[in-house]
Design a protein around this motif. Sequence first.
Motif, PDB file in Angstrom:
ATOM      1  N   VAL A  42     -39.989   6.211  -5.875  1.00 38.73           N
ATOM      2  CA  VAL A  42     -39.855   6.478  -7.317  1.00 38.73           C
ATOM      3  C   VAL A  42     -38.396   6.359  -7.742  1.00 38.73           C
ATOM      4  CG1 VAL A  42     -40.089   8.240  -9.112  1.00 38.73           C
ATOM      5  CG2 VAL A  42     -41.917   7.927  -7.432  1.00 38.73           C
ATOM      6  N   MET A  43     -37.474   6.892  -6.929  1.00 40.28           N
ATOM      7  CA  MET A  43     -36.056   6.873  -7.283  1.00 40.28           C
ATOM      8  C   MET A  43     -35.497   5.451  -7.284  1.00 40.28           C
ATOM      9  SD  MET A  43     -34.739  10.261  -5.233  1.00 40.28           S
ATOM     10  CE  MET A  43     -33.042  10.163  -5.827  1.00 40.28           C
ATOM     11  N   PHE A  44     -35.836   4.662  -6.264  1.00 36.89           N
ATOM     12  CA  PHE A  44     -35.365   3.278  -6.254  1.00 36.89           C
ATOM     13  C   PHE A  44     -35.982   2.490  -7.402  1.00 36.89           C
ATOM     14  CE2 PHE A  44     -34.214   3.810  -1.642  1.00 36.89           C
ATOM     15  CZ  PHE A  44     -32.898   3.417  -1.777  1.00 36.89           C
ATOM     16  N   GLY A  45     -37.257   2.772  -7.718  1.00 38.36           N
ATOM     17  CA  GLY A  45     -37.871   2.127  -8.865  1.00 38.36           C
ATOM     18  C   GLY A  45     -37.159   2.485 -10.154  1.00 38.36           C
ATOM     19  N   ALA A  46     -36.733   3.751 -10.273  1.00 34.68           N
ATOM     20  CA  ALA A  46     -35.999   4.184 -11.462  1.00 34.68           C
ATOM     21  C   ALA A  46     -34.662   3.456 -11.574  1.00 34.68           C
ATOM     22  CB  ALA A  46     -35.775   5.695 -11.413  1.00 34.68           C
ATOM     23  N   VAL A  47     -34.009   3.204 -10.441  1.00 32.89           N
ATOM     24  CA  VAL A  47     -32.743   2.460 -10.455  1.00 32.89           C
ATOM     25  C   VAL A  47     -32.967   1.055 -11.014  1.00 32.89           C
ATOM     26  CG1 VAL A  47     -30.953   1.429  -9.015  1.00 32.89           C
ATOM     27  CG2 VAL A  47     -31.717   3.747  -8.546  1.00 32.89           C
ATOM     28  N   LEU A  48     -34.020   0.390 -10.539  1.00 34.28           N
ATOM     29  CA  LEU A  48     -34.294  -0.974 -11.009  1.00 34.28           C
ATOM     30  C   LEU A  48     -34.698  -0.995 -12.481  1.00 34.28           C
ATOM     31  CD1 LEU A  48     -36.242  -2.331  -7.895  1.00 34.28           C
ATOM     32  CD2 LEU A  48     -33.893  -2.852  -8.561  1.00 34.28           C
ATOM     33  N   VAL A  49     -35.515  -0.019 -12.886  1.00 33.57           N
ATOM     34  CA  VAL A  49     -35.911   0.052 -14.300  1.00 33.57           C
ATOM     35  C   VAL A  49     -34.701   0.366 -15.180  1.00 33.57           C
ATOM     36  CG1 VAL A  49     -37.278   1.351 -15.979  1.00 33.57           C
ATOM     37  CG2 VAL A  49     -38.299   0.691 -13.802  1.00 33.57           C
ATOM     38  N   GLY A  50     -33.869   1.312 -14.735  1.00 33.45           N
ATOM     39  CA  GLY A  50     -32.673   1.652 -15.498  1.00 33.45           C
ATOM     40  C   GLY A  50     -31.727   0.474 -15.633  1.00 33.45           C
ATOM     41  N   ARG A  51     -31.625  -0.314 -14.573  1.00 36.66           N
ATOM     42  CA  ARG A  51     -30.781  -1.512 -14.610  1.00 36.66           C
ATOM     43  C   ARG A  51     -31.341  -2.531 -15.599  1.00 36.66           C
ATOM     44  NH1 ARG A  51     -25.972  -4.231 -12.990  1.00 36.66           N
ATOM     45  NH2 ARG A  51     -26.486  -6.369 -12.404  1.00 36.66           N
ATOM     46  N   GLN A  52     -32.662  -2.719 -15.572  1.00 34.97           N
ATOM     47  CA  GLN A  52     -33.286  -3.746 -16.396  1.00 34.97           C
ATOM     48  C   GLN A  52     -33.332  -3.351 -17.868  1.00 34.97           C
ATOM     49  OE1 GLN A  52     -34.239  -6.678 -15.139  1.00 34.97           O
ATOM     50  NE2 GLN A  52     -34.908  -7.476 -17.121  1.00 34.97           N
ATOM     51  N   LEU A  53     -33.694  -2.096 -18.156  1.00 37.71           N
ATOM     52  CA  LEU A  53     -33.901  -1.678 -19.542  1.00 37.71           C
ATOM     53  C   LEU A  53     -32.660  -1.089 -20.196  1.00 37.71           C
ATOM     54  CD1 LEU A  53     -37.448  -0.027 -19.332  1.00 37.71           C
ATOM     55  CD2 LEU A  53     -36.839  -2.394 -19.907  1.00 37.71           C
ATOM     56  N   TYR A  54     -31.850  -0.375 -19.405  1.00 28.12           N
ATOM     57  CA  TYR A  54     -30.716   0.336 -19.985  1.00 28.12           C
ATOM     58  C   TYR A  54     -29.359  -0.162 -19.491  1.00 28.12           C
ATOM     59  CZ  TYR A  54     -34.638   3.440 -20.930  1.00 28.12           C
ATOM     60  OH  TYR A  54     -35.852   3.950 -21.324  1.00 28.12           O
ATOM     61  N   GLY A  55     -29.393  -1.201 -18.662  1.00 25.26           N
ATOM     62  CA  GLY A  55     -28.140  -1.777 -18.197  1.00 25.26           C
ATOM     63  C   GLY A  55     -27.332  -0.874 -17.294  1.00 25.26           C
ATOM     64  N   TRP A  56     -27.997  -0.042 -16.508  1.00 27.75           N
ATOM     65  CA  TRP A  56     -27.278   0.853 -15.602  1.00 27.75           C
ATOM     66  C   TRP A  56     -26.378   0.049 -14.675  1.00 27.75           C
ATOM     67  CZ3 TRP A  56     -31.135   5.029 -13.405  1.00 27.75           C
ATOM     68  CH2 TRP A  56     -31.517   5.878 -14.462  1.00 27.75           C
ATOM     69  N   ARG A  57     -25.160   0.512 -14.527  1.00 19.77           N
ATOM     70  CA  ARG A  57     -24.212  -0.088 -13.605  1.00 19.77           C
ATOM     71  C   ARG A  57     -23.107   0.927 -13.333  1.00 19.77           C
ATOM     72  NH1 ARG A  57     -21.829  -5.255 -16.327  1.00 19.77           N
ATOM     73  NH2 ARG A  57     -20.880  -5.312 -14.244  1.00 19.77           N
ATOM     74  N   GLY A  58     -22.199   0.565 -12.503  1.00 13.55           N
ATOM     75  CA  GLY A  58     -21.086   1.463 -12.213  1.00 13.55           C
ATOM     76  C   GLY A  58     -21.519   2.707 -11.458  1.00 13.55           C
ATOM     77  N   LYS A  59     -20.837   3.820 -11.727  1.00 17.35           N
ATOM     78  CA  LYS A  59     -21.046   5.042 -10.966  1.00 17.35           C
ATOM     79  C   LYS A  59     -22.457   5.600 -11.102  1.00 17.35           C
ATOM     80  CE  LYS A  59     -16.210   6.525 -11.037  1.00 17.35           C
ATOM     81  NZ  LYS A  59     -15.263   7.593 -11.457  1.00 17.35           N
ATOM     82  N   VAL A  60     -23.048   5.476 -12.283  1.00 19.72           N
ATOM     83  CA  VAL A  60     -24.396   6.015 -12.484  1.00 19.72           C
ATOM     84  C   VAL A  60     -25.381   5.347 -11.527  1.00 19.72           C
ATOM     85  CG1 VAL A  60     -26.306   6.228 -14.105  1.00 19.72           C
ATOM     86  CG2 VAL A  60     -23.970   6.631 -14.888  1.00 19.72           C
ATOM     87  N   ALA A  61     -25.390   4.017 -11.516  1.00 19.38           N
ATOM     88  CA  ALA A  61     -26.317   3.285 -10.661  1.00 19.38           C
ATOM     89  C   ALA A  61     -26.014   3.520  -9.184  1.00 19.38           C
ATOM     90  CB  ALA A  61     -26.250   1.794 -10.981  1.00 19.38           C
TER      91      ALA A  61
END
Length: 297
Positions: free
Chosen positions: A246-265
């Motif tokens: 679930v957590m790794f899936g959230a990372v990929l979804v956050g990257r795709q939808l919200y542009g997560w990068r840097g320290k957060v990701a």
Amino acid sequence: MTILLYAMTAILYAGLAVASWQGYRRDAALVIDGAGGARMPAGAGSNALHWPLQGVLLVALVVHGVLLHQTIFRADSMYFGFAYALSAMLWLSVGIYWIESFFFPLDSLRILVMPTASLACLMPLLFADNRILSFAANPVFKLHFIIANMAYGLFALAALHAMLMLYAERQLHPARAGERSGGWLTRWLDTLPPLLTLEKLLFRLIGAGFVLLTLTLVSGVMFSETLFGRAVRIDHKTVFAVISWVMFGAVLVGRQLYGWRGKVALRWVLASFVTLLLAYVGSRFVLEVVLHRMTER
């Protein structure tokens, strides 16, 4: 014969680490810092060594693979524990690194990967306690085992990337104004690929690892149904594996939808990997080493 394989594997990885360190020192000497100064491309000084070291690394991977096969798979049973899991995880991580290094300038990362692999391959000698799995010959279990270890290897390499990128981010954005801190580690960062390249590779690793982790959970259900007669066994491995999925899936979804990068990701990646470790390696370490030693007292 087995001791010889242990020695050869550790020596090959250690030799690659030393050669990589020497290559780093040569590359670092080519980096010109300061205002108006030029910066040599990452790995510019190591092109002449790239192909020979790739060949040596392939030999190390073959020897390590033979070692794992001989020590884990014996007759119709399988000997496995947290030390073997770590060794297999780093073997797969190095293999993935070897493949990716043909497409990305990752020569400098050998300084980080090779010493870790050299230590990991010797772990079964230090922690000999293991489980004997009589159902290892089951083809469904073998499929599950191979896929799970491939997922572990991908995520282990991704975690190393994330730790490296966190340090690089800190150096690029120091807490206080002023020059970046000196030292060989900071100079080593100057020989690495750009952060955007490392980030692109990081999410490629996470994406592939997520697919394999999904297949691990699915094959685990199949294996449990075949061997134990029920599709899902609610235990610590299942719980932590699902949480990490679930957590790794959230990372990929956050990257795709919200542009997560840097320290957060990066922090999400590390937290997800720690959770995945708890699914098997961490729990086996507690059972085989911590609790075992407590019962011996």
